[in-house]
Write a protein that holds these residues in place. Structure first.
Motif, PDB file in Angstrom:
ATOM      1  N   GLY A   1       0.798  -1.222   0.000  1.00 35.38           N
ATOM      2  CA  GLY A   1       0.000   0.000   0.000  1.00 35.38           C
ATOM      3  C   GLY A   1       0.825   1.262   0.000  1.00 35.38           C
ATOM      4  N   GLY A   2       2.156   1.126   0.043  1.00 34.95           N
ATOM      5  CA  GLY A   2       3.025   2.292   0.027  1.00 34.95           C
ATOM      6  C   GLY A   2       4.075   2.213   1.112  1.00 34.95           C
ATOM      7  N   PRO A   3       5.056   3.120   1.094  1.00 35.59           N
ATOM      8  CA  PRO A   3       6.138   3.104   2.081  1.00 35.59           C
ATOM      9  C   PRO A   3       5.613   3.263   3.505  1.00 35.59           C
ATOM     10  N   LEU A   4       6.284   2.577   4.435  1.00 35.82           N
ATOM     11  CA  LEU A   4       5.911   2.643   5.845  1.00 35.82           C
ATOM     12  C   LEU A   4       7.167   2.696   6.702  1.00 35.82           C
ATOM     13  N   THR A   5       7.028   3.284   7.873  1.00 37.80           N
ATOM     14  CA  THR A   5       8.122   3.279   8.841  1.00 37.80           C
ATOM     15  C   THR A   5       8.066   1.991   9.657  1.00 37.80           C
ATOM     16  N   LEU A   6       9.088   1.788  10.484  1.00 40.32           N
ATOM     17  CA  LEU A   6       9.147   0.576  11.297  1.00 40.32           C
ATOM     18  C   LEU A   6       7.971   0.502  12.269  1.00 40.32           C
ATOM     19  N   SER A   7       7.666   1.616  12.925  1.00 44.21           N
ATOM     20  CA  SER A   7       6.556   1.617  13.881  1.00 44.21           C
ATOM     21  C   SER A   7       5.225   1.393  13.177  1.00 44.21           C
ATOM     22  N   ALA A   8       5.076   1.961  11.973  1.00 38.92           N
ATOM     23  CA  ALA A   8       3.838   1.760  11.224  1.00 38.92           C
ATOM     24  C   ALA A   8       3.699   0.307  10.785  1.00 38.92           C
ATOM     25  N   LEU A   9       4.812  -0.299  10.394  1.00 34.24           N
ATOM     26  CA  LEU A   9       4.783  -1.714  10.019  1.00 34.24           C
ATOM     27  C   LEU A   9       4.418  -2.591  11.209  1.00 34.24           C
ATOM     28  N   SER A  10       4.903  -2.209  12.391  1.00 32.23           N
ATOM     29  CA  SER A  10       4.588  -2.978  13.590  1.00 32.23           C
ATOM     30  C   SER A  10       3.084  -2.950  13.863  1.00 32.23           C
ATOM     31  N   LYS A  11       2.466  -1.791  13.663  1.00 36.68           N
ATOM     32  CA  LYS A  11       1.018  -1.693  13.869  1.00 36.68           C
ATOM     33  C   LYS A  11       0.253  -2.457  12.797  1.00 36.68           C
ATOM     34  N   GLU A  12       0.749  -2.408  11.564  1.00 34.38           N
ATOM     35  CA  GLU A  12       0.059  -3.070  10.457  1.00 34.38           C
ATOM     36  C   GLU A  12       0.134  -4.593  10.561  1.00 34.38           C
ATOM     37  N   THR A  13       1.288  -5.095  10.953  1.00 32.88           N
ATOM     38  CA  THR A  13       1.499  -6.551  10.950  1.00 32.88           C
ATOM     39  C   THR A  13       1.300  -7.193  12.316  1.00 32.88           C
ATOM     40  N   GLY A  14       1.382  -6.389  13.378  1.00 26.85           N
ATOM     41  CA  GLY A  14       1.258  -6.948  14.720  1.00 26.85           C
ATOM     42  C   GLY A  14       2.521  -7.627  15.214  1.00 26.85           C
ATOM     43  N   ASN A  15       3.640  -7.431  14.512  1.00 29.72           N
ATOM     44  CA  ASN A  15       4.910  -8.038  14.908  1.00 29.72           C
ATOM     45  C   ASN A  15       5.727  -7.063  15.750  1.00 29.72           C
ATOM     46  N   SER A  16       6.616  -7.630  16.562  1.00 29.22           N
ATOM     47  CA  SER A  16       7.470  -6.794  17.402  1.00 29.22           C
ATOM     48  C   SER A  16       8.500  -6.067  16.552  1.00 29.22           C
ATOM     49  N   LEU A  17       9.064  -4.997  17.104  1.00 26.20           N
ATOM     50  CA  LEU A  17      10.059  -4.218  16.367  1.00 26.20           C
ATOM     51  C   LEU A  17      11.311  -5.043  16.079  1.00 26.20           C
ATOM     52  N   SER A  18      11.754  -5.848  17.062  1.00 24.78           N
ATOM     53  CA  SER A  18      12.968  -6.651  16.861  1.00 24.78           C
ATOM     54  C   SER A  18      12.763  -7.687  15.765  1.00 24.78           C
ATOM     55  N   SER A  19      11.590  -8.317  15.748  1.00 28.71           N
ATOM     56  CA  SER A  19      11.303  -9.304  14.702  1.00 28.71           C
ATOM     57  C   SER A  19      11.233  -8.635  13.336  1.00 28.71           C
ATOM     58  N   LEU A  20      10.603  -7.458  13.284  1.00 26.37           N
ATOM     59  CA  LEU A  20      10.504  -6.738  12.015  1.00 26.37           C
ATOM     60  C   LEU A  20      11.877  -6.337  11.499  1.00 26.37           C
ATOM     61  N   ARG A  21      12.748  -5.873  12.384  1.00 25.54           N
ATOM     62  CA  ARG A  21      14.095  -5.470  11.950  1.00 25.54           C
ATOM     63  C   ARG A  21      14.815  -6.640  11.295  1.00 25.54           C
ATOM     64  N   TRP A  22      14.683  -7.825  11.899  1.00 21.51           N
ATOM     65  CA  TRP A  22      15.360  -9.007  11.355  1.00 21.51           C
ATOM     66  C   TRP A  22      14.849  -9.314   9.952  1.00 21.51           C
ATOM     67  N   HIS A  23      13.533  -9.370   9.786  1.00 20.59           N
ATOM     68  CA  HIS A  23      12.958  -9.719   8.487  1.00 20.59           C
ATOM     69  C   HIS A  23      13.182  -8.614   7.456  1.00 20.59           C
ATOM     70  N   LEU A  24      13.125  -7.367   7.879  1.00 22.54           N
ATOM     71  CA  LEU A  24      13.359  -6.263   6.947  1.00 22.54           C
ATOM     72  C   LEU A  24      14.794  -6.281   6.424  1.00 22.54           C
ATOM     73  N   THR A  25      15.733  -6.592   7.313  1.00 28.94           N
ATOM     74  CA  THR A  25      17.134  -6.683   6.882  1.00 28.94           C
ATOM     75  C   THR A  25      17.303  -7.770   5.834  1.00 28.94           C
ATOM     76  N   ARG A  26      16.686  -8.932   6.063  1.00 25.48           N
ATOM     77  CA  ARG A  26      16.798 -10.030   5.102  1.00 25.48           C
ATOM     78  C   ARG A  26      16.115  -9.672   3.776  1.00 25.48           C
ATOM     79  N   LEU A  27      14.947  -9.075   3.838  1.00 29.41           N
ATOM     80  CA  LEU A  27      14.232  -8.711   2.612  1.00 29.41           C
ATOM     81  C   LEU A  27      14.997  -7.645   1.830  1.00 29.41           C
ATOM     82  N   GLU A  28      15.634  -6.734   2.546  1.00 25.51           N
ATOM     83  CA  GLU A  28      16.415  -5.696   1.871  1.00 25.51           C
ATOM     84  C   GLU A  28      17.660  -6.290   1.224  1.00 25.51           C
ATOM     85  N   GLU A  29      18.347  -7.195   1.931  1.00 20.45           N
ATOM     86  CA  GLU A  29      19.542  -7.825   1.377  1.00 20.45           C
ATOM     87  C   GLU A  29      19.208  -8.700   0.174  1.00 20.45           C
ATOM     88  N   ASP A  30      18.012  -9.276   0.171  1.00 25.63           N
ATOM     89  CA  ASP A  30      17.598 -10.127  -0.946  1.00 25.63           C
ATOM     90  C   ASP A  30      17.025  -9.327  -2.108  1.00 25.63           C
TER      91      ASP A  30
END
Length: 222
Positions: free
Chosen positions: A175-204
């Motif tokens: 739906g468009g660019p989001l910040t880490l906190s916005a992603l946490s609200k959208e997905t219901g995942n913790s910030l630490s978990s999101l950071r891990w997955h975002l790093t992997r998705l960015e590297e890939d």
């Protein structure tokens, strides 16, 4: 495993056979007819003799050693077999982590599971030989994926979308660019978990990140 089992059974059977083989009878006889061994010979003076110490029964000793060795080897084989299917075993824990975190590296496994680097590397190679995980060299790093995850870079998006948390991130960023906190609200995942997955998705190469002001914005690559 089959060879070790056969060896343990062989040792056990040979040991039991030696244990129950009767000791060889002493067939030595006297040179004087009609005189049993140990009886005094007529006409010869009787000289006192010190009792001879009993000779060790090497046959039974060997049988005991082989029996114990075979039994111990069978116990070890059974323990290894039980450990290989135990959900709490190291190999299973590593495979489960890789399934839940596709694209993780050896350092991630060492950090989150707490095993030594040598033990982790050994279990990883065993899983690769058994075709339970796959090793991928990507951007100068080694990543690990569950068996069956697409291999080509063009399939990385579909591979990531097949997992719950990465799929939720990709859907939210659709739906468009989001910040880490916005992603946490959208997905219901913790910030630490999101950071891990975002790093992997960015590297890939699935997503990109751009810092604007104090916030980092994440968006899907086109």
């Amino acid at each position: 495993m089959k060879i070790r089992t056969l060896v343990s059974v062989f040792l056990l059977l040979v040991g039991l056979a030696l244990l129950f083989v009767p000791a060889l009878a002493d067939n030595s006889g006297s040179d004087v007819p009609g005189v049993e061994p140990g009886d005094p010979i007529p006409g010869q003076p009787i000289t006192p003799q010190a009792p001879l110490p009993p000779s060790p029964d090497y046959t039974r000793i060997s049988g005991l050693i082989l029996t114990v060795s075979g039994a111990l080897l069978m116990v070890i084989n059974f323990a290894r077999s039980a450990l290989s299917v135990n959900p709490d075993s190291r190999a299973m824990q590593i495979q489960t982590y890789i399934t839940e975190h596709p694209g993780c590296g050896e350092s991630d496994l060492v950090k989150y599971l707490g095993y030594s680097r040598g033990s982790t590397a050994h279990q990883i190679q065993k899983l690769i030989r058994n075709n339970r995980i796959r090793e991928v060299s990507y951007r100068s790093t080694i990543r690990y994926y569950p068996a069956g995850v697409p291999e080509t870079e063009t399939d990385l998006l579909s591979a990531a979308s097949a997992k719950e948390k990465p799929a939720a991130i990709i859907k939210a960023l659709g739906g468009g660019p989001l910040t880490l906190s916005a992603l946490s609200k959208e997905t219901g995942n913790s910030l630490s978990s999101l950071r891990w997955h975002l790093t992997r998705l960015e590297e890939d190469g699935v997503i990109s990140a751009e810092k604007k002001g104090k916030n980092v914005w994440y968006f899907l690559r086109k």
